[in-house]
Write an enzyme that holds these catalytic residues in place. Structure first.
Site, PDB file in Angstrom:
ATOM      1  CD  GLU A 136       4.257  -4.432   3.460  1.00  0.00           C
ATOM      2  OE1 GLU A 136       4.686  -3.276   3.350  1.00  0.00           O
ATOM      3  OE2 GLU A 136       3.929  -5.112   2.486  1.00  0.00           O
ATOM      4  CG  ASP A 143       6.981   6.011   9.047  1.00  0.00           C
ATOM      5  OD1 ASP A 143       7.204   6.834   8.149  1.00  0.00           O
ATOM      6  OD2 ASP A 143       5.845   5.574   9.309  1.00  0.00           O
ATOM      7  CG  LEU A 190       8.123  -2.072  -2.550  1.00  0.00           C
ATOM      8  CD1 LEU A 190       6.975  -3.003  -2.311  1.00  0.00           C
ATOM      9  CD2 LEU A 190       8.312  -1.186  -1.325  1.00  0.00           C
ATOM     10  CB  THR A 245      -0.391 -20.874  28.869  1.00  0.00           C
ATOM     11  OG1 THR A 245      -0.149 -19.472  28.936  1.00  0.00           O
ATOM     12  CG2 THR A 245      -1.578 -21.231  29.750  1.00  0.00           C
TER      13      THR A 245
HETATM   14  C1  ST9 Z   1       6.888  -6.612   1.755  1.00  0.00           C
HETATM   15  C2  ST9 Z   1       5.879  -7.575   1.369  1.00  0.00           C
HETATM   16  O1  ST9 Z   1       7.491  -6.646   2.775  1.00  0.00           O
HETATM   17  C3  ST9 Z   1       5.130  -8.084   2.537  1.00  0.00           C
HETATM   18  C4  ST9 Z   1       3.929  -8.696   2.059  1.00  0.00           C
HETATM   19  C5  ST9 Z   1       2.852  -8.566   3.034  1.00  0.00           C
HETATM   20  C6  ST9 Z   1       1.679  -9.167   2.535  1.00  0.00           C
HETATM   21  C7  ST9 Z   1       1.106  -8.377   1.472  1.00  0.00           C
HETATM   22  C8  ST9 Z   1      -0.078  -9.037   1.057  1.00  0.00           C
HETATM   23  C9  ST9 Z   1      -0.913  -8.150   0.384  1.00  0.00           C
HETATM   24  C10 ST9 Z   1      -1.902  -7.616   1.318  1.00  0.00           C
HETATM   25  C11 ST9 Z   1      -2.753  -6.632   0.702  1.00  0.00           C
HETATM   26  C12 ST9 Z   1      -2.155  -5.313   0.735  1.00  0.00           C
HETATM   27  C13 ST9 Z   1      -1.228  -5.110  -0.339  1.00  0.00           C
HETATM   28  C14 ST9 Z   1      -1.702  -5.421  -1.664  1.00  0.00           C
HETATM   29  C15 ST9 Z   1      -0.659  -6.065  -2.425  1.00  0.00           C
HETATM   30  C16 ST9 Z   1      -0.879  -6.042  -3.758  1.00  0.00           C
HETATM   31  C17 ST9 Z   1      -0.621  -4.808  -4.324  1.00  0.00           C
HETATM   32  C18 ST9 Z   1      -0.133  -4.834  -5.599  1.00  0.00           C
HETATM   33  N1  ST9 Z   1       3.909   6.945   4.444  1.00  0.00           N
HETATM   34  O2  ST9 Z   1      11.528   9.452   4.006  1.00  0.00           O
HETATM   35  P1  ST9 Z   1      11.907   9.286   2.594  1.00  0.00           P
HETATM   36  C19 ST9 Z   1       7.217   8.008   0.663  1.00  0.00           C
HETATM   37  S1  ST9 Z   1       7.134  -5.397   0.625  1.00  0.00           S
HETATM   38  C20 ST9 Z   1       3.665   7.397   3.203  1.00  0.00           C
HETATM   39  O3  ST9 Z   1      12.844  10.294   1.987  1.00  0.00           O
HETATM   40  P2  ST9 Z   1      13.744   7.230   1.741  1.00  0.00           P
HETATM   41  C21 ST9 Z   1       6.870   9.465   0.397  1.00  0.00           C
HETATM   42  O4  ST9 Z   1       6.355   9.560  -0.920  1.00  0.00           O
HETATM   43  C22 ST9 Z   1       8.547  -4.514   1.162  1.00  0.00           C
HETATM   44  N2  ST9 Z   1       4.656   7.668   2.324  1.00  0.00           N
HETATM   45  O5  ST9 Z   1      12.423   7.817   2.412  1.00  0.00           O
HETATM   46  C23 ST9 Z   1       8.225  10.121   0.526  1.00  0.00           C
HETATM   47  O6  ST9 Z   1       8.284  11.344  -0.167  1.00  0.00           O
HETATM   48  P3  ST9 Z   1       7.983  12.713   0.648  1.00  0.00           P
HETATM   49  C24 ST9 Z   1       8.259  -3.622   2.247  1.00  0.00           C
HETATM   50  C25 ST9 Z   1       5.916   7.497   2.716  1.00  0.00           C
HETATM   51  O7  ST9 Z   1      14.907   7.501   2.624  1.00  0.00           O
HETATM   52  C26 ST9 Z   1       9.128   9.102  -0.128  1.00  0.00           C
HETATM   53  O8  ST9 Z   1       8.579   7.839   0.255  1.00  0.00           O
HETATM   54  N3  ST9 Z   1       9.318  -2.641   2.304  1.00  0.00           N
HETATM   55  C27 ST9 Z   1       6.227   7.052   4.003  1.00  0.00           C
HETATM   56  O9  ST9 Z   1      13.825   7.625   0.329  1.00  0.00           O
HETATM   57  C28 ST9 Z   1      10.569   9.196   0.332  1.00  0.00           C
HETATM   58  O10 ST9 Z   1      10.566   9.246   1.738  1.00  0.00           O
HETATM   59  C29 ST9 Z   1       9.201  -1.594   3.077  1.00  0.00           C
HETATM   60  O11 ST9 Z   1       8.215  -1.417   3.769  1.00  0.00           O
HETATM   61  C30 ST9 Z   1       5.162   6.763   4.875  1.00  0.00           C
HETATM   62  N4  ST9 Z   1       5.350   6.289   6.092  1.00  0.00           N
HETATM   63  O12 ST9 Z   1      13.370   5.673   1.793  1.00  0.00           O
HETATM   64  C31 ST9 Z   1      10.323  -0.637   3.018  1.00  0.00           C
HETATM   65  N5  ST9 Z   1       7.557   6.960   4.116  1.00  0.00           N
HETATM   66  O13 ST9 Z   1       8.928  12.724   1.785  1.00  0.00           O
HETATM   67  C32 ST9 Z   1      10.789  -0.230   4.356  1.00  0.00           C
HETATM   68  C33 ST9 Z   1       8.070   7.338   2.925  1.00  0.00           C
HETATM   69  O14 ST9 Z   1       8.191  13.791  -0.359  1.00  0.00           O
HETATM   70  N6  ST9 Z   1      11.623   0.958   4.257  1.00  0.00           N
HETATM   71  N7  ST9 Z   1       7.081   7.662   2.068  1.00  0.00           N
HETATM   72  O15 ST9 Z   1       6.563  12.623   1.106  1.00  0.00           O
HETATM   73  C34 ST9 Z   1      11.118   2.205   4.432  1.00  0.00           C
HETATM   74  O16 ST9 Z   1       9.945   2.384   4.687  1.00  0.00           O
HETATM   75  C35 ST9 Z   1      12.129   3.314   4.344  1.00  0.00           C
HETATM   76  O17 ST9 Z   1      11.917   4.183   5.406  1.00  0.00           O
HETATM   77  C36 ST9 Z   1      12.021   4.113   3.011  1.00  0.00           C
HETATM   78  C37 ST9 Z   1      13.224   5.039   3.022  1.00  0.00           C
HETATM   79  C38 ST9 Z   1      12.112   3.163   1.845  1.00  0.00           C
HETATM   80  C39 ST9 Z   1      10.729   4.907   2.918  1.00  0.00           C
END
Ligand code: ST9
Length: 615
Positions: A451, A460, A164, A425
């Site tokens: 994340e 959120d 991302l 500790t």
């Molecule tokens: C990272 C990597 O940090 C870390 C690695 C960790 C280790 C991973 C290891 C793998 C483990 C296994 C698991 C993963 C597998 C990996 C392999 C896979 C290939 N819930 O509010 P809006 C959606 S990566 C659900 O307007 P903005 C929803 O569709 C980087 N959906 O937001 C919504 O549309 P609607 C991590 C949600 O103002 C749309 O987004 N980076 C949620 O446009 C727009 O929403 C981050 O985490 C939710 N809670 O954007 C980014 N929220 O509203 C952090 C939004 O119609 N930034 N949607 O439903 C954010 O979360 C921001 O708030 C933002 C804002 C990007 C969502």
């Protein structure tokens, strides 16, 4: 003995005594699992984690993977590669894989319980095993072609990543500029630079499937600004025959152009990925619709749960290491004999402040374990309801509400308690590499950052999971907490603690009311929303404390019931510990929410009005 101290007894208590997960076994969709099998798997993974997976934890930190810029490849040490192979060969990861892809349907509560052992023993290992999650998302959203790719990925044990972030698009994913241009053959060429890509390059798997967010160009009605203009593409490291999965030998144009040097989690490669620079980076659009951010959020939700689970896994092991040390470390006399210079020296477990610290660690570690597994139990509920064709909307909303708390609250509390209590500790020894705690602290810090930072989780929680949900999930949970707090139990040793829980709920409701009021006022005066922003993390922490306090007290109630019957000596100690942890948390942590409420209610405009020069 290795570094990792697991707590199988408490995990089993949570699964089978507190959350009664065995009620799900033998029925759809978990017809293949019974209690004996679940307990066998837990014991096996616990043993594997402690005896095998934990072994390379320290070595891999001291000898991180080596990046060769001339080949843009990464080599992982044989020790860590051995741990990875052991985990993959053990096949327990298949409990997270869809049955259609060769896995077994196991409850998420069981899976997250197992994950705790792996994440506690060698957290970076998990980051290389992304395919079960990636394959599930690809299967759910993909075409027949994509589903075949998911099948191949699982069968061949390929790595998977979530791609991302960009240099100028971190929290604000919608600022991403990576482009996708359609080709005539249905593939897309991706161009851009991505940053902070976990497990983005390594030699542990024959291929890596990158899930890449990019903005389509040259296509009508898609590719607009913000997150909604992003699509999700499957971009393999090596090209392959999509029918057989055989590698063609041709490299795709997605390369690691840097591997970051970090504070911790050193063995987990954090890569800059450059796509389509000197060779085309070809990929497939996932499914037939441009719905990238929603698709990617299914991966993000899984990863946020993983981060919370990792955080408490490390805290729990940190606490148990600190406890072992404290039981052996002789230092100073009993405080009650402080004026007697010849009084016998005692182990530090006799000192009041050490006891306070140990109970703080125990209460947070065990309470947040309950929070993780309680959240997972709502994920079970979604699966059960879906399998039965019933409405799962409430379960989905409650799970959604809890996720930012698991991730944001769990990571913050774990990191702080690890640093201020577990390491402390050990005294000076905690600062040494001789003990695992300094690495725990370094490895755990990232949990509050990746994340989605804590501030993102807090926003959120309030804007999306409370306001947009019209408080349905929050009201449902708080009503349960209030009912528990108000239950009459006059002779019980936790009567006063129930009252403290009831007070804490009132205080957290007042914080929500203040924030909701400020949000409503912002319709007339837009800057009033700043007050909501200033209170957001306060609410995240307060709500986390309430849920943890509630789960600890529910555990104490079960423990008190068990203690009324004859028990083995080890169980008596265990149950007494559950009661003590709950009492301690209710008395020492929950009352602080009253002060948070008072602060929340006085939050005004001065912080945002302050001239930047005055900072
Ligand atoms: C990272 C990597 O940090 C870390 C690695 C960790 C280790 C991973 C290891 C793998 C483990 C296994 C698991 C993963 C597998 C990996 C392999 C896979 C290939 N819930 O509010 P809006 C959606 S990566 C659900 O307007 P903005 C929803 O569709 C980087 N959906 O937001 C919504 O549309 P609607 C991590 C949600 O103002 C749309 O987004 N980076 C949620 O446009 C727009 O929403 C981050 O985490 C939710 N809670 O954007 C980014 N929220 O509203 C952090 C939004 O119609 N930034 N949607 O439903 C954010 O979360 C921001 O708030 C933002 C804002 C990007 C969502």
């Amino acid at each position: 003995m290795g570094h990792y101290r697991s707590n199988l007894r408490d995990v089993e208590f949570n699964l089978f005594e507190l959350l009664e997960r065995d009620r799900l076994f033998g029925a759809q969709p978990y017809g293949d699992i019974d209690l004996d099998t679940a307990k066998f798997i837990l014991r096996e993974v616990d043993r594997l984690a402690r005896e095998d997976l934990a072994e390379s934890f320290e070595e891999a930190d001291r000898h991180p993977p080596v990046y060769d810029p001339s080949t843009r490849s990464v080599t992982v040490t044989p020790e860590f590669a051995g741990a990875y192979k052991t985990w993959m060969d053990a096949e327990w990861w298949r409990l997270r894989v869809l049955p259609e892809l060769g896995g077994t349907d196991a409850p998420n509560s069981l899976n997250w319980a197992l994950a705790e052992f792996v994440l506690g023993a060698n957290p970076a290992l998990w980051t290389y095993v992304g395919m079960p999650t990636a394959a599930r998302v690809v299967w759910h959203h993909g075409t027949e072609r994509d589903r075949k790719i998911a099948q191949i990925g699982v069968e061949k044990r390929w790595g998977a990543t979530m791609v991302l972030t960009e240099p100028d698009a971190g929290s604000d994913v919608g600022a991403g500029r990576t482009r996708a241009v359609p080709n005539d053959d249905g593939t897309w060429n991706i161009h851009g630079v991505k940053r902070f890509i976990t497990a983005g390059e390594h030699d542990l798997a024959d291929n890596i499937l990158h899930l890449v967010l990019a903005r389509p160009v040259g296509v009508d009605s898609v590719g607009g600004p913000g997150t909604k203009g992003l699509s999700l593409f499957l971009v393999p490291k090596f090209h392959f025959d999509p029918d057989t999965g055989e590698l063609t030998g041709e490299r795709n144009g997605v390369y690691a152009t840097n591997v970051e040097k970090k504070m911790g989690m050193n063995v987990s490669t954090t890569c800059e990925l450059t796509l389509g620079d000197d060779a085309p980076a070809r990929g497939w659009l996932l499914g037939e619709v441009h719905d990238g951010i929603a698709q990617m959020f299914e991966v993000i939700e899984d990863a946020r749960m993983m981060v919370g689970c990792k955080a408490i896994a490390t805290l729990s092991s940190g606490y148990l290491n600190a406890l072992d040390y404290a039981k052996q470390r002789v230092q100073g006399a009993d405080l009650a004999q402080m004026s007697d210079k010849s009084a016998p020296r005692v182990t530090i477990t006799r000192h009041p402040d050490v006891r306070r610290s140990l109970l703080t660690q125990k209460a947070f570690a065990e309470g947040m374990r309950s929070l993780v597994l309680y959240t997972a139990s709502w994920q079970d509920e979604i699966a059960v309801k879906t399998a039965a064709g019933e409405d799962a909307a409430l379960a989905e909303a409650v799970n959604d509400l809890l996720l930012p708390i698991v991730k944001g609250y769990g990571s913050e509390r774990s990191w702080v308690v690890l640093g201020t209590e577990s390491l402390q500790t050990f005294g000076g020894s905690g600062y040494l590499r001789e003990y695992p705690i300094e690495q725990y602290v370094r490895d755990a810090k990232i949990d509050t950052v990746y994340e989605g930072t804590t501030a993102i989780q807090a926003q959120d929680l309030f804007f999306r999971k409370i306001v947009r949900n019209r408080s349905v999930a929050l009201t449902h949970l708080l009503d349960e907490v209030k009912a528990f707090a108000a239950a009459s139990d006059p002779a019980s040793p936790i009567t006063g603690e129930r009252r403290l829980l009831g007070d804490a709920v009132s205080n957290v409701e007042a914080i929500v009311a203040k924030m909701t009021g400020d949000l409503a006022a912002s319709k007339d005066e837009s800057t009033t929303v700043y007050r909501v922003g200033l209170n957001a993390t306060r609410l995240l922490f307060a709500l986390g404390d309430v849920f943890v306090g509630w789960l600890l007290l529910r555990s104490a109630h079960i423990a008190l019931t068990a203690l009324a019957e004859p028990q083995a000596p080890s169980d008596i100690s265990f149950y007494e510990g559950k009661v003590a942890a709950a009492q301690f948390f209710a008395r020492e942590v929950l009352p602080k929410i009253a002060a948070e409420r008072e602060i929340a209610e006085t939050v005004g405009d001065f912080v945002m009005e302050l001239d930047e020069a005055a900072f």
